[in-house]
Design a protein around this motif. Structure first.
Motif, PDB file in Angstrom:
ATOM      1  N   ALA A 132      13.524  -3.010   6.178  1.00  0.00           N
ATOM      2  CA  ALA A 132      13.425  -3.371   4.726  1.00  0.00           C
ATOM      3  C   ALA A 132      13.273  -2.233   3.782  1.00  0.00           C
ATOM      4  O   ALA A 132      12.893  -1.022   4.125  1.00  0.00           O
ATOM      5  N   ALA A 133      13.930  -2.115   2.647  1.00  0.00           N
ATOM      6  CA  ALA A 133      13.670  -1.136   1.539  1.00  0.00           C
ATOM      7  C   ALA A 133      13.463  -1.768   0.317  1.00  0.00           C
ATOM      8  O   ALA A 133      13.653  -2.958   0.059  1.00  0.00           O
ATOM      9  N   CYS A 134      12.941  -0.898  -0.519  1.00  0.00           N
ATOM     10  CA  CYS A 134      12.336  -1.535  -2.085  1.00  0.00           C
ATOM     11  C   CYS A 134      12.651  -0.179  -2.727  1.00  0.00           C
ATOM     12  O   CYS A 134      12.119   0.832  -2.671  1.00  0.00           O
ATOM     13  N   LEU A 135      13.347  -0.428  -4.152  1.00  0.00           N
ATOM     14  CA  LEU A 135      13.386   0.384  -5.048  1.00  0.00           C
ATOM     15  C   LEU A 135      12.018   0.431  -5.705  1.00  0.00           C
ATOM     16  O   LEU A 135      11.469  -0.475  -6.052  1.00  0.00           O
ATOM     17  N   ALA A 136      11.540   1.668  -5.755  1.00  0.00           N
ATOM     18  CA  ALA A 136      10.089   1.915  -6.201  1.00  0.00           C
ATOM     19  C   ALA A 136       9.799   3.280  -7.005  1.00  0.00           C
ATOM     20  O   ALA A 136      10.477   4.053  -6.861  1.00  0.00           O
ATOM     21  N   ARG A 137       8.612   3.345  -7.785  1.00  0.00           N
ATOM     22  CA  ARG A 137       8.527   4.577  -8.240  1.00  0.00           C
ATOM     23  C   ARG A 137       6.893   4.898  -7.903  1.00  0.00           C
ATOM     24  O   ARG A 137       5.975   4.198  -8.153  1.00  0.00           O
ATOM     25  N   PRO A 138       6.566   6.171  -7.754  1.00  0.00           N
ATOM     26  CA  PRO A 138       5.039   6.599  -7.412  1.00  0.00           C
ATOM     27  C   PRO A 138       4.330   6.420  -8.808  1.00  0.00           C
ATOM     28  O   PRO A 138       4.760   7.020  -9.861  1.00  0.00           O
TER      29      PRO A 138
END
Length: 240
Positions: A132-138
């Motif tokens: 699984a992977a997700c585009l994300a931002r801290p």
């Protein structure tokens, strides 16, 4: 390279657009419909074999088909299916419509038109490797949790080192997310994003830290900012 299918969610109600556009994913943004930016990014990634577009009804499908036909080239299969009352119902419809040879599936909200081919390629690679992977931002803001107290609040600082804001696409090995969503639909649970469907099975997720802003078109105030971002990206010679 895994056989990859993108599920593009296009059938949202868009109630928070306050009637300023008839259909937000068909609204003109930086010279073309909002959904065209997402389709173009997935096609340009060079790693997509199948496209499933989840629409609201036959009228919307006819309009989206016109947009898609002008952008699709190469050996792509394109499937349309109708969504449901909730986002999770629409995702489930898309998963069921995905071709049987799908190995990695990317679920993307078409109201995020700034997604890049580079982010899509990394998402596919990470999902194939990890599951699984997700585009994300801290999260960089100071975040407080707050309990109501006598007309005000009692705030507590949350450790932002552990906080990430989720974006899309959210990408998975197909068998993992299909089984997880089947359980969600069967149980009647309500979830707000696709990662929520796998939280109970201890599935690791790779967070793909996006190099460009990837905001969601939610209200009319978002239109000028998205217009700026898309025009800046198209003008950049190093745009991924």
């Amino acid at each position: 390279m895994p056989i990859s299918t993108a599920i593009l969610l296009a059938g949202g109600s868009g109630n928070r657009m306050q009637g300023q556009v008839e259909d937000k994913i068909l609204a003109n943004l930086a010279g073309k419909p909002v959904i065209a930016h997402s389709i173009d990014a997935f096609v340009s990634s060079g790693q997509l074999q199948h496209l499933v577009i989840v629409v609201r009804d036959a009228t919307q499908q006819a309009e989206v088909e016109k947009v898609a036909s002008a952008l699709l080239n190469g050996p792509f299969s394109v499937t349309f299916t109708y969504g449901g009352a909730q986002r999770q119902d629409s995702v489930w419809a898309g998963l069921q419509a995905a071709p049987g040879d799908t190995e990695v599936v990317l679920i993307h909200d078409c109201a995020r038109p700034c997604v890049t081919p580079a982010a899509i390629r990394e998402s596919i690679a990470k999902a194939a490797q990890i599951g699984a992977a997700c585009l994300a931002r801290p999260v960089t803001d100071t975040i407080k949790s707050a309990d109501a107290y006598d007309g005000a609040f009692l705030p507590t600082t949350v450790d932002r080192a552990k906080l990430w804001a989720m974006e899309t696409p959210q990408s998975f090995q197909y068998s993992i997310i299909k089984d997880a969503y089947q359980s969600v639909i069967r149980s009647g649970a309500q979830i707000t994003d696709d990662l929520s469907a796998i939280e109970d099975i201890d599935q690791p997720v790779a967070f793909v830290d996006n190099t460009r802003p990837n905001p969601k078109l939610t209200t009319p105030a978002d239109l000028p900012y998205l217009e700026y971002l898309l025009r800046e990206a198209s003008a950049s010679p190093n745009s991924p």
